[in-house]
Design an enzyme around this catalytic site. Structure first.
Site, mmCIF file in Angstrom:
data_model
loop_
_atom_site.group_PDB
_atom_site.id
_atom_site.type_symbol
_atom_site.label_atom_id
_atom_site.label_comp_id
_atom_site.label_asym_id
_atom_site.label_seq_id
_atom_site.Cartn_x
_atom_site.Cartn_y
_atom_site.Cartn_z
ATOM 1 N N ASN A 134 53.055 37.274 31.437
ATOM 2 C CA ASN A 134 50.903 37.067 32.527
ATOM 3 C C ASN A 134 50.781 36.820 33.183
ATOM 4 O OD1 ASN A 134 48.254 37.032 31.109
ATOM 5 N ND2 ASN A 134 48.337 38.885 32.248
ATOM 6 N N GLY A 135 50.438 36.836 34.091
ATOM 7 C CA GLY A 135 49.840 36.070 35.645
ATOM 8 C C GLY A 135 50.740 36.771 36.627
ATOM 9 N N ASP A 136 49.472 37.633 37.503
ATOM 10 C CA ASP A 136 49.966 37.930 38.827
ATOM 11 C C ASP A 136 51.058 39.144 38.904
ATOM 12 O OD1 ASP A 136 48.477 36.067 39.917
ATOM 13 O OD2 ASP A 136 49.491 35.239 40.588
ATOM 14 N N GLN A 195 40.904 40.254 19.528
ATOM 15 C CA GLN A 195 41.237 38.697 20.140
ATOM 16 C C GLN A 195 40.137 37.586 18.813
ATOM 17 O OE1 GLN A 195 40.308 36.998 23.522
ATOM 18 N NE2 GLN A 195 43.191 36.996 23.617
ATOM 19 N N CYS A 204 41.807 31.805 27.430
ATOM 20 C CA CYS A 204 40.254 31.656 28.773
ATOM 21 C C CYS A 204 39.951 30.404 29.373
ATOM 22 C CB CYS A 204 39.722 32.208 27.889
ATOM 23 S SG CYS A 204 38.229 32.082 28.932
ATOM 24 N N LYS A 221 48.007 33.655 22.481
ATOM 25 C CA LYS A 221 47.804 33.452 23.790
ATOM 26 C C LYS A 221 47.492 32.341 24.200
ATOM 27 C CE LYS A 221 46.352 36.337 27.762
ATOM 28 N NZ LYS A 221 45.953 35.458 28.749
ATOM 29 N N PRO A 249 43.329 41.233 26.833
ATOM 30 C CA PRO A 249 41.619 41.149 26.996
ATOM 31 C C PRO A 249 41.542 39.838 27.603
ATOM 32 C CG PRO A 249 43.701 39.420 25.800
ATOM 33 C CD PRO A 249 44.543 40.342 26.285
ATOM 34 N N GLY A 293 46.786 41.944 33.361
ATOM 35 C CA GLY A 293 45.242 42.018 33.114
ATOM 36 C C GLY A 293 44.513 42.883 34.524
#
Length: 325
Positions: free
Chosen positions: A201-203, A71, A101, A140, A17, A225
């Protein structure tokens, strides 16, 4: 591949999201291009604000494939529970709680990743939302508030105990925002601590990186993302690689043109000419960021005021690139 409540997810690639990005046109496109699950932009838990134009678009899930994951964000357990109930009434089949976030305007309201500083409040929110609805609830998070207080493992264990059906973890703390490199060791430790589906998640910006992260963390899926902005086909490339070990080439110019054209029309249809034209500008910028010598075109494109002018400009841009190829 894995299940979230009654739903079987047949791809190990999930669209993260992203506020201002994962609207209905982009979600539908990414789902078609290989995402097993797409998650909506976060909706405030304050239902008094749902009459705004922004919220009305974010709450529109008509025509979307199941399961529909919505979400919600907020810091009050009762308001979060009520928001979950109302979203289920409006068609949500999975409720996702935002505790990841890092944006100041979210954290300043004691929501998003700011909640990670208050573990008792996290527990209250998780229990309240899970108890409020009969659909699966996912979560998340980030690895913690700051590098000195990485409490992701404790939050994950708390989530599983509360009945959370799946957990996504971004490999940065809130203090990191999007700076530096994501770390996956914390996600690996979370995998050892919980049994519910886990998304890393991430990179993650390539099929090879996705496979490496899954191998390192033991996660069930990757959540993509920013790397999907302007490259929705990346989701399918990752899915194909994870299934077969084969790398797919980048789409040719004709295919990229067709995808962008489809996306443009969807944005114009969904938002209307005025707002659709303005939202399309950033998406076109993302699609063309890998193209050389696009700066002048992007500057001209951002001055266009009608949907037809935008489509015609994109057609002309790709026609010129075909001639030059």
């Amino acid at each position: 591949m894995f299940r979230i409540g009654p739903y079987s997810i047949d791809s190990r690639v999930i669209l993260a999201p992203m506020a201002g990005v994962t609207d209905r046109p982009f979600r539908q496109l990414c789902r078609r291009m290989g995402a097993g699950l797409v998650v909506s932009e976060m909706v405030t838990s304050d239902s008094r604000l749902w009459h705004t134009r922004k919220s009305s678009f974010r709450l529109d899930h008509s025509g979307e494939a199941e399961p529909r994951s919505i979400q919600i964000a907020g810091g009050d357990p009762e308001m979060m529970a009520e928001a979950a109930r109302l979203n289920v009434t409006n068609g949500a089949q999975i409720i996702d709680i935002n505790m990841g976030c890092p944006a100041k305007k979210v954290c300043n309201k004691a929501a998003g990743s700011a909640l990670l500083r208050d573990e008792p409040l996290v527990k209250d929110i998780l229990q309240a939302v899970v108890a409020a609805v009969d659909v699966p609830v996912t979560l998340k998070i980030r690895t913690g508030w700051c590098p000195e207080t990485r409490n992701g493992v404790r939050i994950a264990e708390m989530a599983e105990t509360a009945g959370i059906a799946a957990l996504a973890v971004h490999g940065r703390t809130r203090a990191d925002r999007y700076q530096g490199e994501a770390e996956y060791d914390t996600i690996a430790r979370i995998r050892e601590a919980i049994r519910i589906p886990l998304f890393a998640n991430g990179d993650i910006d390539s099929p090879q990186k996705a496979a490496q992260v899954l191998e390192h963390t033991g996660a069930d899926a990757v959540m993509i993302g920013r790397a999907a902005q302007g490259r929705p086909w990346l989701l399918g490339q990752i899915d194909h690689y994870l299934r077969t070990g084969e790398l797919q080439s980048e789409p040719d110019l004709a295919t990229q043109h067709a995808i962008l054209r489809e996306h443009l029309h969807a944005l114009h249809d969904f938002y209307g000419d005025y707002l659709g034209v303005r939202i399309a500008r950033k998406h076109v910028g993302w699609y063309l960021q890998s193209c050389s010598d696009n700066r002048d075109f992007r500057q001209r494109f951002n001055q266009l005021e009608t949907a037809s002018d935008q489509v015609n400009a994109v057609d002309a841009f790709f026609a010129a690139r075909h001639e030059a190829a």
